[in-house]
Design an enzyme around this catalytic site. Structure first.
Site, PDB file in Angstrom:
ATOM      1  N   ASN A   9       0.874  -1.182   0.000  1.00  0.00           N
ATOM      2  CA  ASN A   9       0.000   0.000   0.000  1.00  0.00           C
ATOM      3  C   ASN A   9       0.903   1.222   0.000  1.00  0.00           C
ATOM      4  O   ASN A   9       1.522   1.526   1.009  1.00  0.00           O
ATOM      5  CB  ASN A   9      -0.895  -0.054   1.249  1.00  0.00           C
ATOM      6  N   TRP A  10       0.956   1.888  -1.132  1.00  0.00           N
ATOM      7  CA  TRP A  10       1.891   3.005  -1.283  1.00  0.00           C
ATOM      8  C   TRP A  10       1.369   4.293  -0.636  1.00  0.00           C
ATOM      9  O   TRP A  10       2.082   5.300  -0.600  1.00  0.00           O
ATOM     10  CB  TRP A  10       2.221   3.229  -2.768  1.00  0.00           C
ATOM     11  N   LYS A  11       0.138   4.286  -0.169  1.00  0.00           N
ATOM     12  CA  LYS A  11      -0.455   5.457   0.517  1.00  0.00           C
ATOM     13  C   LYS A  11      -0.192   6.733  -0.291  1.00  0.00           C
ATOM     14  O   LYS A  11      -0.189   6.683  -1.518  1.00  0.00           O
ATOM     15  CB  LYS A  11       0.075   5.542   1.963  1.00  0.00           C
ATOM     16  N   HIS A  94      -9.455   1.323   4.876  1.00  0.00           N
ATOM     17  CA  HIS A  94      -8.194   1.426   5.607  1.00  0.00           C
ATOM     18  C   HIS A  94      -8.402   2.297   6.850  1.00  0.00           C
ATOM     19  O   HIS A  94      -9.175   3.260   6.817  1.00  0.00           O
ATOM     20  CB  HIS A  94      -7.103   2.015   4.702  1.00  0.00           C
ATOM     21  N   GLU A  96      -6.726   4.564   8.062  1.00  0.00           N
ATOM     22  CA  GLU A  96      -6.475   5.996   7.836  1.00  0.00           C
ATOM     23  C   GLU A  96      -7.692   6.654   7.204  1.00  0.00           C
ATOM     24  O   GLU A  96      -8.006   7.821   7.483  1.00  0.00           O
ATOM     25  CB  GLU A  96      -5.211   6.165   6.969  1.00  0.00           C
ATOM     26  N   GLU A 166      -5.204  -5.127  10.473  1.00  0.00           N
ATOM     27  CA  GLU A 166      -4.162  -4.141  10.737  1.00  0.00           C
ATOM     28  C   GLU A 166      -4.444  -3.443  12.069  1.00  0.00           C
ATOM     29  O   GLU A 166      -5.235  -2.493  12.114  1.00  0.00           O
ATOM     30  CB  GLU A 166      -4.131  -3.084   9.627  1.00  0.00           C
ATOM     31  N   GLY A 172       2.849   1.948  10.947  1.00  0.00           N
ATOM     32  CA  GLY A 172       3.837   3.022  10.829  1.00  0.00           C
ATOM     33  C   GLY A 172       4.564   3.338  12.126  1.00  0.00           C
ATOM     34  O   GLY A 172       5.232   4.359  12.235  1.00  0.00           O
ATOM     35  N   SER A 213       3.686  -2.440  10.268  1.00  0.00           N
ATOM     36  CA  SER A 213       5.141  -2.528  10.447  1.00  0.00           C
ATOM     37  C   SER A 213       5.739  -3.860   9.980  1.00  0.00           C
ATOM     38  O   SER A 213       6.666  -4.374  10.601  1.00  0.00           O
ATOM     39  CB  SER A 213       5.516  -2.221  11.903  1.00  0.00           C
ATOM     40  N   GLY A 234       2.947  -1.226   4.281  1.00  0.00           N
ATOM     41  CA  GLY A 234       2.979   0.209   4.003  1.00  0.00           C
ATOM     42  C   GLY A 234       4.393   0.666   3.695  1.00  0.00           C
ATOM     43  O   GLY A 234       4.927   0.445   2.607  1.00  0.00           O
ATOM     44  N   GLY A 235       5.034   1.303   4.676  1.00  0.00           N
ATOM     45  CA  GLY A 235       6.352   1.917   4.500  1.00  0.00           C
ATOM     46  C   GLY A 235       7.377   1.055   3.781  1.00  0.00           C
ATOM     47  O   GLY A 235       8.074   1.529   2.868  1.00  0.00           O
TER      48      GLY A 235
HETATM   49  P1  13P Z   1       3.138   0.152   7.727  1.00  0.00           P
HETATM   50  O1  13P Z   1       3.646  -1.109   7.061  1.00  0.00           O
HETATM   51  O2  13P Z   1       3.879   1.385   7.255  1.00  0.00           O
HETATM   52  O3  13P Z   1       3.050   0.025   9.200  1.00  0.00           O
HETATM   53  O4  13P Z   1       1.626   0.364   7.185  1.00  0.00           O
HETATM   54  C1  13P Z   1       0.732  -0.701   7.251  1.00  0.00           C
HETATM   55  C2  13P Z   1      -0.486  -0.320   6.501  1.00  0.00           C
HETATM   56  O5  13P Z   1      -1.229   0.544   6.920  1.00  0.00           O
HETATM   57  C3  13P Z   1      -0.741  -1.016   5.235  1.00  0.00           C
HETATM   58  O6  13P Z   1      -2.021  -0.729   4.759  1.00  0.00           O
END
Ligand code: 13P
Length: 256
Positions: A9-11, A94, A96, A166, A172, A213, A234-235
């Site tokens: 997920n490149w957000k 998600h 967020e 999640e 994150g 993470s 994510g990251g």
């Molecule tokens: P991180 O891997 O950066 O913690 O993010 C997880 C995430 O929200 C994937 O959708």
């Protein structure tokens, strides 16, 4: 047997040029992966370029969100038919989006229905926050999110969907649920609820990713858990080396 599925997920990262370069590099570095299904979710502006860059590859393309209406006066939104031109999957709900953009279990449910109506595969995110976790409310809360997400979704559609568990406090932050805890929550809160809503067969057919993470150093511990069918990253999905290492480490761990 559920085939594992690892998606990035490149957000809100990567311009079109950056996203294209990342997609092309991943296409090359992951070309030989067969035992795990792969996906990336760029921003809406990069969906076209990334879908072109990954055409015919083993990496599927996902949107990060969409509206449920097919068209209309909804400034700023993208619709299921628009996503369908460029992607096979769509992330829905998600944390967020729930925290910052007003998504609720009800909007999540509407979007899941819209995805299925347009032959898109939803990746539906669920998970508790830190207070709920500390208060021992995780199972009840996640179960409630499942009830909301799956309202009026028939079993044959439910089986096609991927869930991403999640825990919000692990996103994150560098903190992760322990693989054992994540496995237990997926069993007790997710699969048991799906058995109640549908039946054993449906509950066992739905893939559940872990997210929060995930890194090259910890993926092996998660992927070998019986209830965990992959990861939503994510990251660590934004760098060719780290996403490639996550996938390769998972392939290796599963082969043992
Ligand atoms: P991180 O891997 O950066 O913690 O993010 C997880 C995430 O929200 C994937 O959708």
């Amino acid at each position: 047997m559920r085939k594992p599925f690892i998606a990035g997920n490149w957000k809100l990262h990567e311009t079109v040029a950056e996203a294209t370069a990342l997609a092309e590099a991943l296409r090359a570095s992951l070309a030989d992966v067969e035992s795990i299904e792969l996906g990336v979710a760029p921003t809406a502006t990069a969906l076209y370029a990334v879908s072109e860059a990954l055409k015919g590859s083993n990496i599927q393309v996902s949107a990060q969100n969409m509206y449920w209406a097919a068209s209309g006066a909804f400034t700023g939104e993208i619709s299921p038919p628009m996503v369908k031109e460029l992607a096979t999957h769509v992330i829905i709900g998600h944390s967020e989006r729930r925290a910052y953009f007003g998504e609720t279990d009800e909007t999540v449910n509407r979007k899941i229905k819209a995805a299925f109506a347009h032959n898109l595969t939803p990746i539906v995110c669920i998970g508790e926050n830190l207070e709920q976790n500390k208060a021992g409310e995780t199972v009840a809360f996640v179960s409630q999110q499942i009830h909301g997400a799956f309202a009026d979704i028939p079993a044959e559609e439910a089986r096609k969907l991927t869930l991403a568990y999640e825990p919000i406090w692990a996103i994150g932050t560098g903190l992760t649920a322990t693989p054992q805890d994540a496995n237990r929550i997926i069993r007790e809160a997710i699969r048991e609820t799906l058995v109640d809503l549908y039946d054993e067969e449906t509950a066992e057919a739905i893939r559940v990713q872990y997210g929060g993470s995930v890194k090259p150093q910890n993926i092996a511990d998660f992927i070998v858990m019986p209830e965990i069918d992959g990861a939503l990253v994510g990251g660590a999905s934004l760098k060719v080396d780290s996403f490639t290492a996550i996938v390769k480490n998972a392939v290796e761990a599963l082969a043992q």
